[in-house]
Design a protein around this motif. Structure first.
Motif, PDB file in Angstrom:
ATOM      1  N   PRO A  52       3.260  72.237 -21.346  1.00 52.44           N
ATOM      2  CA  PRO A  52       2.657  73.028 -22.644  1.00 52.44           C
ATOM      3  C   PRO A  52       2.759  71.726 -23.551  1.00 52.44           C
ATOM      4  N   ILE A  53       1.857  71.889 -24.313  1.00 56.53           N
ATOM      5  CA  ILE A  53       1.695  70.766 -25.559  1.00 56.53           C
ATOM      6  C   ILE A  53       1.231  71.545 -26.729  1.00 56.53           C
ATOM      7  N   ARG A  54       1.731  71.189 -27.863  1.00 55.37           N
ATOM      8  CA  ARG A  54       1.444  72.000 -29.125  1.00 55.37           C
ATOM      9  C   ARG A  54       1.230  70.603 -30.005  1.00 55.37           C
ATOM     10  N   ILE A  55      -0.252  70.728 -30.566  1.00 51.86           N
ATOM     11  CA  ILE A  55      -0.696  69.609 -31.449  1.00 51.86           C
ATOM     12  C   ILE A  55      -1.050  70.319 -32.626  1.00 51.86           C
ATOM     13  N   GLU A  56      -1.214  69.273 -33.863  1.00 48.82           N
ATOM     14  CA  GLU A  56      -1.924  69.877 -34.961  1.00 48.82           C
ATOM     15  C   GLU A  56      -3.137  68.916 -35.411  1.00 48.82           C
ATOM     16  N   GLY A  57      -4.087  69.554 -35.932  1.00 47.29           N
ATOM     17  CA  GLY A  57      -5.315  68.559 -36.346  1.00 47.29           C
ATOM     18  C   GLY A  57      -6.145  69.212 -37.336  1.00 47.29           C
ATOM     19  N   GLN A  58      -7.148  68.702 -37.727  1.00 48.55           N
ATOM     20  CA  GLN A  58      -7.938  68.912 -38.803  1.00 48.55           C
ATOM     21  C   GLN A  58      -9.486  69.142 -38.060  1.00 48.55           C
ATOM     22  N   PRO A  59     -10.249  69.909 -38.424  1.00 45.61           N
ATOM     23  CA  PRO A  59     -11.602  70.269 -37.782  1.00 45.61           C
ATOM     24  C   PRO A  59     -12.243  68.928 -37.670  1.00 45.61           C
ATOM     25  N   LEU A  60     -12.517  68.273 -38.806  1.00 45.26           N
ATOM     26  CA  LEU A  60     -13.468  66.992 -38.663  1.00 45.26           C
ATOM     27  C   LEU A  60     -13.038  65.778 -38.462  1.00 45.26           C
ATOM     28  N   GLU A  61     -11.748  65.821 -37.921  1.00 46.57           N
ATOM     29  CA  GLU A  61     -11.179  64.780 -37.490  1.00 46.57           C
ATOM     30  C   GLU A  61     -10.769  64.662 -35.973  1.00 46.57           C
ATOM     31  N   THR A  62     -10.682  63.497 -35.401  1.00 45.03           N
ATOM     32  CA  THR A  62     -10.411  63.370 -33.996  1.00 45.03           C
ATOM     33  C   THR A  62      -8.705  63.247 -33.754  1.00 45.03           C
ATOM     34  N   THR A  63      -8.239  63.965 -32.989  1.00 45.50           N
ATOM     35  CA  THR A  63      -6.659  64.227 -32.768  1.00 45.50           C
ATOM     36  C   THR A  63      -6.564  63.584 -31.570  1.00 45.50           C
ATOM     37  N   ASP A  64      -5.910  62.322 -31.475  1.00 42.64           N
ATOM     38  CA  ASP A  64      -5.600  61.488 -30.281  1.00 42.64           C
ATOM     39  C   ASP A  64      -4.070  62.031 -29.840  1.00 42.64           C
ATOM     40  N   VAL A  65      -3.909  62.200 -28.563  1.00 45.96           N
ATOM     41  CA  VAL A  65      -2.441  62.791 -28.046  1.00 45.96           C
ATOM     42  C   VAL A  65      -2.108  61.733 -26.789  1.00 45.96           C
ATOM     43  N   SER A  66      -0.835  61.525 -26.639  1.00 42.51           N
ATOM     44  CA  SER A  66      -0.407  60.770 -25.785  1.00 42.51           C
ATOM     45  C   SER A  66       0.659  61.666 -24.835  1.00 42.51           C
ATOM     46  N   VAL A  67       0.849  61.816 -23.773  1.00 45.79           N
ATOM     47  CA  VAL A  67       1.819  62.395 -22.921  1.00 45.79           C
ATOM     48  C   VAL A  67       2.199  61.794 -22.001  1.00 45.79           C
ATOM     49  N   ARG A  68       3.476  61.278 -22.181  1.00 44.13           N
ATOM     50  CA  ARG A  68       4.207  60.387 -20.926  1.00 44.13           C
ATOM     51  C   ARG A  68       4.808  61.302 -19.932  1.00 44.13           C
ATOM     52  N   VAL A  69       4.342  61.028 -18.609  1.00 46.94           N
ATOM     53  CA  VAL A  69       5.224  61.720 -17.565  1.00 46.94           C
ATOM     54  C   VAL A  69       5.806  60.584 -16.649  1.00 46.94           C
ATOM     55  N   ASN A  70       6.856  60.706 -16.492  1.00 49.20           N
ATOM     56  CA  ASN A  70       7.916  59.604 -15.697  1.00 49.20           C
ATOM     57  C   ASN A  70       7.611  59.528 -14.268  1.00 49.20           C
ATOM     58  N   GLN A  71       7.389  60.653 -13.549  1.00 44.55           N
ATOM     59  CA  GLN A  71       7.018  60.596 -12.163  1.00 44.55           C
ATOM     60  C   GLN A  71       5.809  61.522 -11.899  1.00 44.55           C
ATOM     61  N   ILE A  72       5.167  61.221 -10.920  1.00 40.83           N
ATOM     62  CA  ILE A  72       4.016  61.987 -10.653  1.00 40.83           C
ATOM     63  C   ILE A  72       4.191  62.490  -9.137  1.00 40.83           C
ATOM     64  N   PRO A  73       4.244  63.713  -8.998  1.00 36.84           N
ATOM     65  CA  PRO A  73       4.504  64.275  -7.180  1.00 36.84           C
ATOM     66  C   PRO A  73       3.236  63.807  -6.498  1.00 36.84           C
ATOM     67  N   VAL A  74       3.529  63.201  -5.301  1.00 36.38           N
ATOM     68  CA  VAL A  74       2.525  62.801  -4.419  1.00 36.38           C
ATOM     69  C   VAL A  74       2.830  63.498  -3.065  1.00 36.38           C
TER      70      VAL A  74
END
Length: 126
Positions: A76-98
């Protein structure tokens, strides 16, 4: 109002220039080579940009096995932003299941609505 996804990428690193506000992405990829006995791949950063974010928005990032559509990770991710702006988000994942070689996807949702996805192919290294 549903946000609009501008981009969704898997990268090694994200850097923000505090003076200019520019975002630099390095190591953009969509394939991971793993040893035959690997259960996990090295981590990554999921970077995405949204438009039309009205105040606080709750999103869900899923990592899905495309062989059977099973969700292997849910974030789950909670972000805040303004309608006329670009909202950039970075989410780090330490391990990826394969669990097996094949195709997977990082999928971004707003409620039950899919905003987009980035596919990743897992290949056994020679």
């Amino acid at each position: 109002m549903v946000p609009t996804l501008q981009s969704l990428w898997l990268v090694d690193a994200v850097e923000l220039d505090s003076e200019t506000g520019k975002v630099s992405l390095s190591g953009l990829f969509n394939r991971v080579d793993v040893p035959a006995d690997a259960d996990y791949a090295a981590g990554a950063t999921i970077f995405f940009s949204l438009r039309g974010v009205h105040g606080e928005v709750r999103l869900t990032l899923l990592y899905v096995d495309l062989l059977d559509d099973a969700a292997l990770l849910e974030r789950p991710i909670r972000i805040e932003g303004q309608p006329l702006e670009t909202t950039d988000v970075s989410v780090r994942v330490n391990q990826i299941p394969v669990p097996h070689p094949g195709s997977y996807a990082w999928e971004l949702f707003y409620g039950a609505e899919s905003l987009g996805s980035a596919r990743i192919d897992v290949v056994v290294a020679d």
